[in-house]
Design an enzyme around this catalytic site. Structure first.
Site, PDB file in Angstrom:
ATOM      1  N   GLU A 254       0.802  -1.216   0.000  1.00  0.00           N
ATOM      2  CA  GLU A 254       0.000   0.000   0.000  1.00  0.00           C
ATOM      3  C   GLU A 254       0.843   1.279   0.000  1.00  0.00           C
ATOM      4  O   GLU A 254       0.406   2.315  -0.497  1.00  0.00           O
ATOM      5  CB  GLU A 254      -0.937   0.017   1.214  1.00  0.00           C
ATOM      6  CG  GLU A 254      -1.972  -1.087   1.219  1.00  0.00           C
ATOM      7  CD  GLU A 254      -1.501  -2.343   1.962  1.00  0.00           C
ATOM      8  OE1 GLU A 254      -2.352  -3.142   2.363  1.00  0.00           O
ATOM      9  OE2 GLU A 254      -0.266  -2.506   2.134  1.00  0.00           O
TER      10      GLU A 254
ATOM     11  N   HIS B   4       2.133  -9.003   2.272  1.00  0.00           N
ATOM     12  CA  HIS B   4       0.884  -8.375   1.850  1.00  0.00           C
ATOM     13  C   HIS B   4      -0.125  -9.390   1.339  1.00  0.00           C
ATOM     14  O   HIS B   4       0.198 -10.245   0.514  1.00  0.00           O
ATOM     15  CB  HIS B   4       1.161  -7.351   0.748  1.00  0.00           C
ATOM     16  CG  HIS B   4      -0.077  -6.722   0.204  1.00  0.00           C
ATOM     17  ND1 HIS B   4      -0.782  -5.749   0.882  1.00  0.00           N
ATOM     18  CD2 HIS B   4      -0.758  -6.944  -0.944  1.00  0.00           C
ATOM     19  CE1 HIS B   4      -1.833  -5.399   0.169  1.00  0.00           C
ATOM     20  NE2 HIS B   4      -1.847  -6.110  -0.941  1.00  0.00           N
TER      21      HIS B   4
ATOM     22  N   HIS C 117       1.989   1.154   5.210  1.00  0.00           N
ATOM     23  CA  HIS C 117       0.878   2.111   5.237  1.00  0.00           C
ATOM     24  C   HIS C 117       0.602   2.521   6.674  1.00  0.00           C
ATOM     25  O   HIS C 117       1.094   1.905   7.617  1.00  0.00           O
ATOM     26  CB  HIS C 117      -0.376   1.485   4.634  1.00  0.00           C
ATOM     27  CG  HIS C 117      -0.779   0.214   5.312  1.00  0.00           C
ATOM     28  ND1 HIS C 117      -1.461   0.191   6.501  1.00  0.00           N
ATOM     29  CD2 HIS C 117      -0.542  -1.084   4.982  1.00  0.00           C
ATOM     30  CE1 HIS C 117      -1.657  -1.066   6.869  1.00  0.00           C
ATOM     31  NE2 HIS C 117      -1.089  -1.861   5.979  1.00  0.00           N
TER      32      HIS C 117
ATOM     33  N   HIS D  34      -5.049   1.074   7.346  1.00  0.00           N
ATOM     34  CA  HIS D  34      -5.742   0.063   8.147  1.00  0.00           C
ATOM     35  C   HIS D  34      -4.710  -0.531   9.107  1.00  0.00           C
ATOM     36  O   HIS D  34      -3.519  -0.238   9.014  1.00  0.00           O
ATOM     37  CB  HIS D  34      -6.364  -1.033   7.279  1.00  0.00           C
ATOM     38  CG  HIS D  34      -5.382  -1.836   6.489  1.00  0.00           C
ATOM     39  ND1 HIS D  34      -4.803  -1.385   5.322  1.00  0.00           N
ATOM     40  CD2 HIS D  34      -4.853  -3.059   6.708  1.00  0.00           C
ATOM     41  CE1 HIS D  34      -3.985  -2.303   4.846  1.00  0.00           C
ATOM     42  NE2 HIS D  34      -3.982  -3.330   5.675  1.00  0.00           N
TER      43      HIS D  34
ATOM     44  N   GLU E 192       0.957  -0.947  11.748  1.00  0.00           N
ATOM     45  CA  GLU E 192       1.601  -2.253  11.673  1.00  0.00           C
ATOM     46  C   GLU E 192       3.099  -2.172  11.968  1.00  0.00           C
ATOM     47  O   GLU E 192       3.683  -3.129  12.471  1.00  0.00           O
ATOM     48  CB  GLU E 192       1.326  -2.866  10.305  1.00  0.00           C
ATOM     49  CG  GLU E 192      -0.152  -3.213  10.142  1.00  0.00           C
ATOM     50  CD  GLU E 192      -0.539  -3.634   8.735  1.00  0.00           C
ATOM     51  OE1 GLU E 192       0.363  -3.795   7.884  1.00  0.00           O
ATOM     52  OE2 GLU E 192      -1.754  -3.799   8.489  1.00  0.00           O
TER      53      GLU E 192
END
Length: 274
Positions: free
Chosen positions: A10, A60, A104, A115, A134
């Site tokens: 992302e 991912h 991201h 997210h 993350e």
């Protein structure tokens, strides 16, 4: 120098839509090419800085986004969707440095495609009371093994999120998020040049140290529904602290990470059952 690369999609320059980073999407082949270019740029920078073995952990979605034969530097490739340590699978104390590529921002931010692990279950995560995406969560694994996290690439939000947990981390911004679904991107060639040069500088820094996360560490997870919060308490050590929030702590950062990942998979089952 042994280098570990955890790569998402992302945060890669040129990517701004799920169609570009999910298998079956109309622009997924373009997304794969873009992320491969940035991974190889990081590998080039690492080799210039004196790297030896390099492991690329595809972190991912289904985790098979890269063509193994096109990875530079004869890098090893870790792929596949069931990994006990997920985005940090394969890391151990034999590594000298960790790179976070294409990352991201956390769910509450307007970062591109923001997210936190599962956007249908998790609203927000606090690590020791500080917002984390993350990167901070994954830094728990690096902290357990005593391995510095030297680099993070992505938009303007990922660096400030990682910095409280990864002191001295080198931030390479390759895009500027306008919203969760729009961003201004560097030209891929410029982004790759910045990554190569940035990784070289980061790996040439003799002062890099492991993540600075005070222990015992605490994770507070804000979920999408009261059902998910209740379900989370089925795991030992997790207490409910609000209608949709839970909290848990551990002296061992790896054990804390494992509990979080179990929570992620547990709440995913509730989402998928409806």
């Amino acid at each position: 120098m042994k280098v570990y690369i955890s790569v998402a999609m992302e945060g890669v320059a040129g990517i701004s839509d799920w169609e570009q980073c999910l298998p079956g999407g109309a622009d997924y082949p373009l997304g794969r090419d873009l992320v491969l270019g940035e991974v190889n740029a990081a590998i080039e920078g690492a080799l210039e800085a004196g790297a030896g073995p390099i492991l690329v952990n595809d972190s991912h979605s289904l985790m098979r986004n890269l063509p193994p034969d096109q990875l530079g530097g004869h890098a090893s490739y870790l792929s596949g969707s069931f990994k006990p340590l997920y985005m940090m699978e394969g890391l151990d104390a034999s590594f000298d440095v960790v790179l976070f590529l294409g990352y991201h921002a956390a769910m509450p931010t307007p970062g591109i495609l923001s997210h936190t692990y599962n956007p249908r279950a998790i609203r927000n995560v606090l690590l020791n009371g500080t917002l984390t995406g993350e990167a901070g969560i994954n830094a728990l694994v690096a902290a357990h093994h005593g391995v510095p996290v030297a680099v993070i690439t992505g938009d303007q939000y990922v660096g400030p999120e990682a910095a409280p947990f990864c002191p001295g981390i080198h931030v390479i911004q390759v895009k500027t998020s306008i919203s969760r679904y729009a961003a201004e991107h560097l030209h891929p060639g410029i982004a790759r040049q910045r990554i190569r040069e940035g990784v070289y500088r980061a790996l040439s820094d003799p002062n890099a140290g492991p993540p600075g996360i005070p222990l015992p560490a605490t994770l507070e997870v804000h979920l999408m529904s009261p059902d998910m919060a209740e379900q989370s308490t089925w795991l030992r050590g997790i207490e409910r602290v609000g209608s949709t929030s839970v909290r848990f702590a551990d002296e061992d950062p790896l054990a804390l990470y494992r509990t979080f990942m179990t929570l992620v998979f547990l709440t995913r089952s509730l989402v998928e059952s409806r």
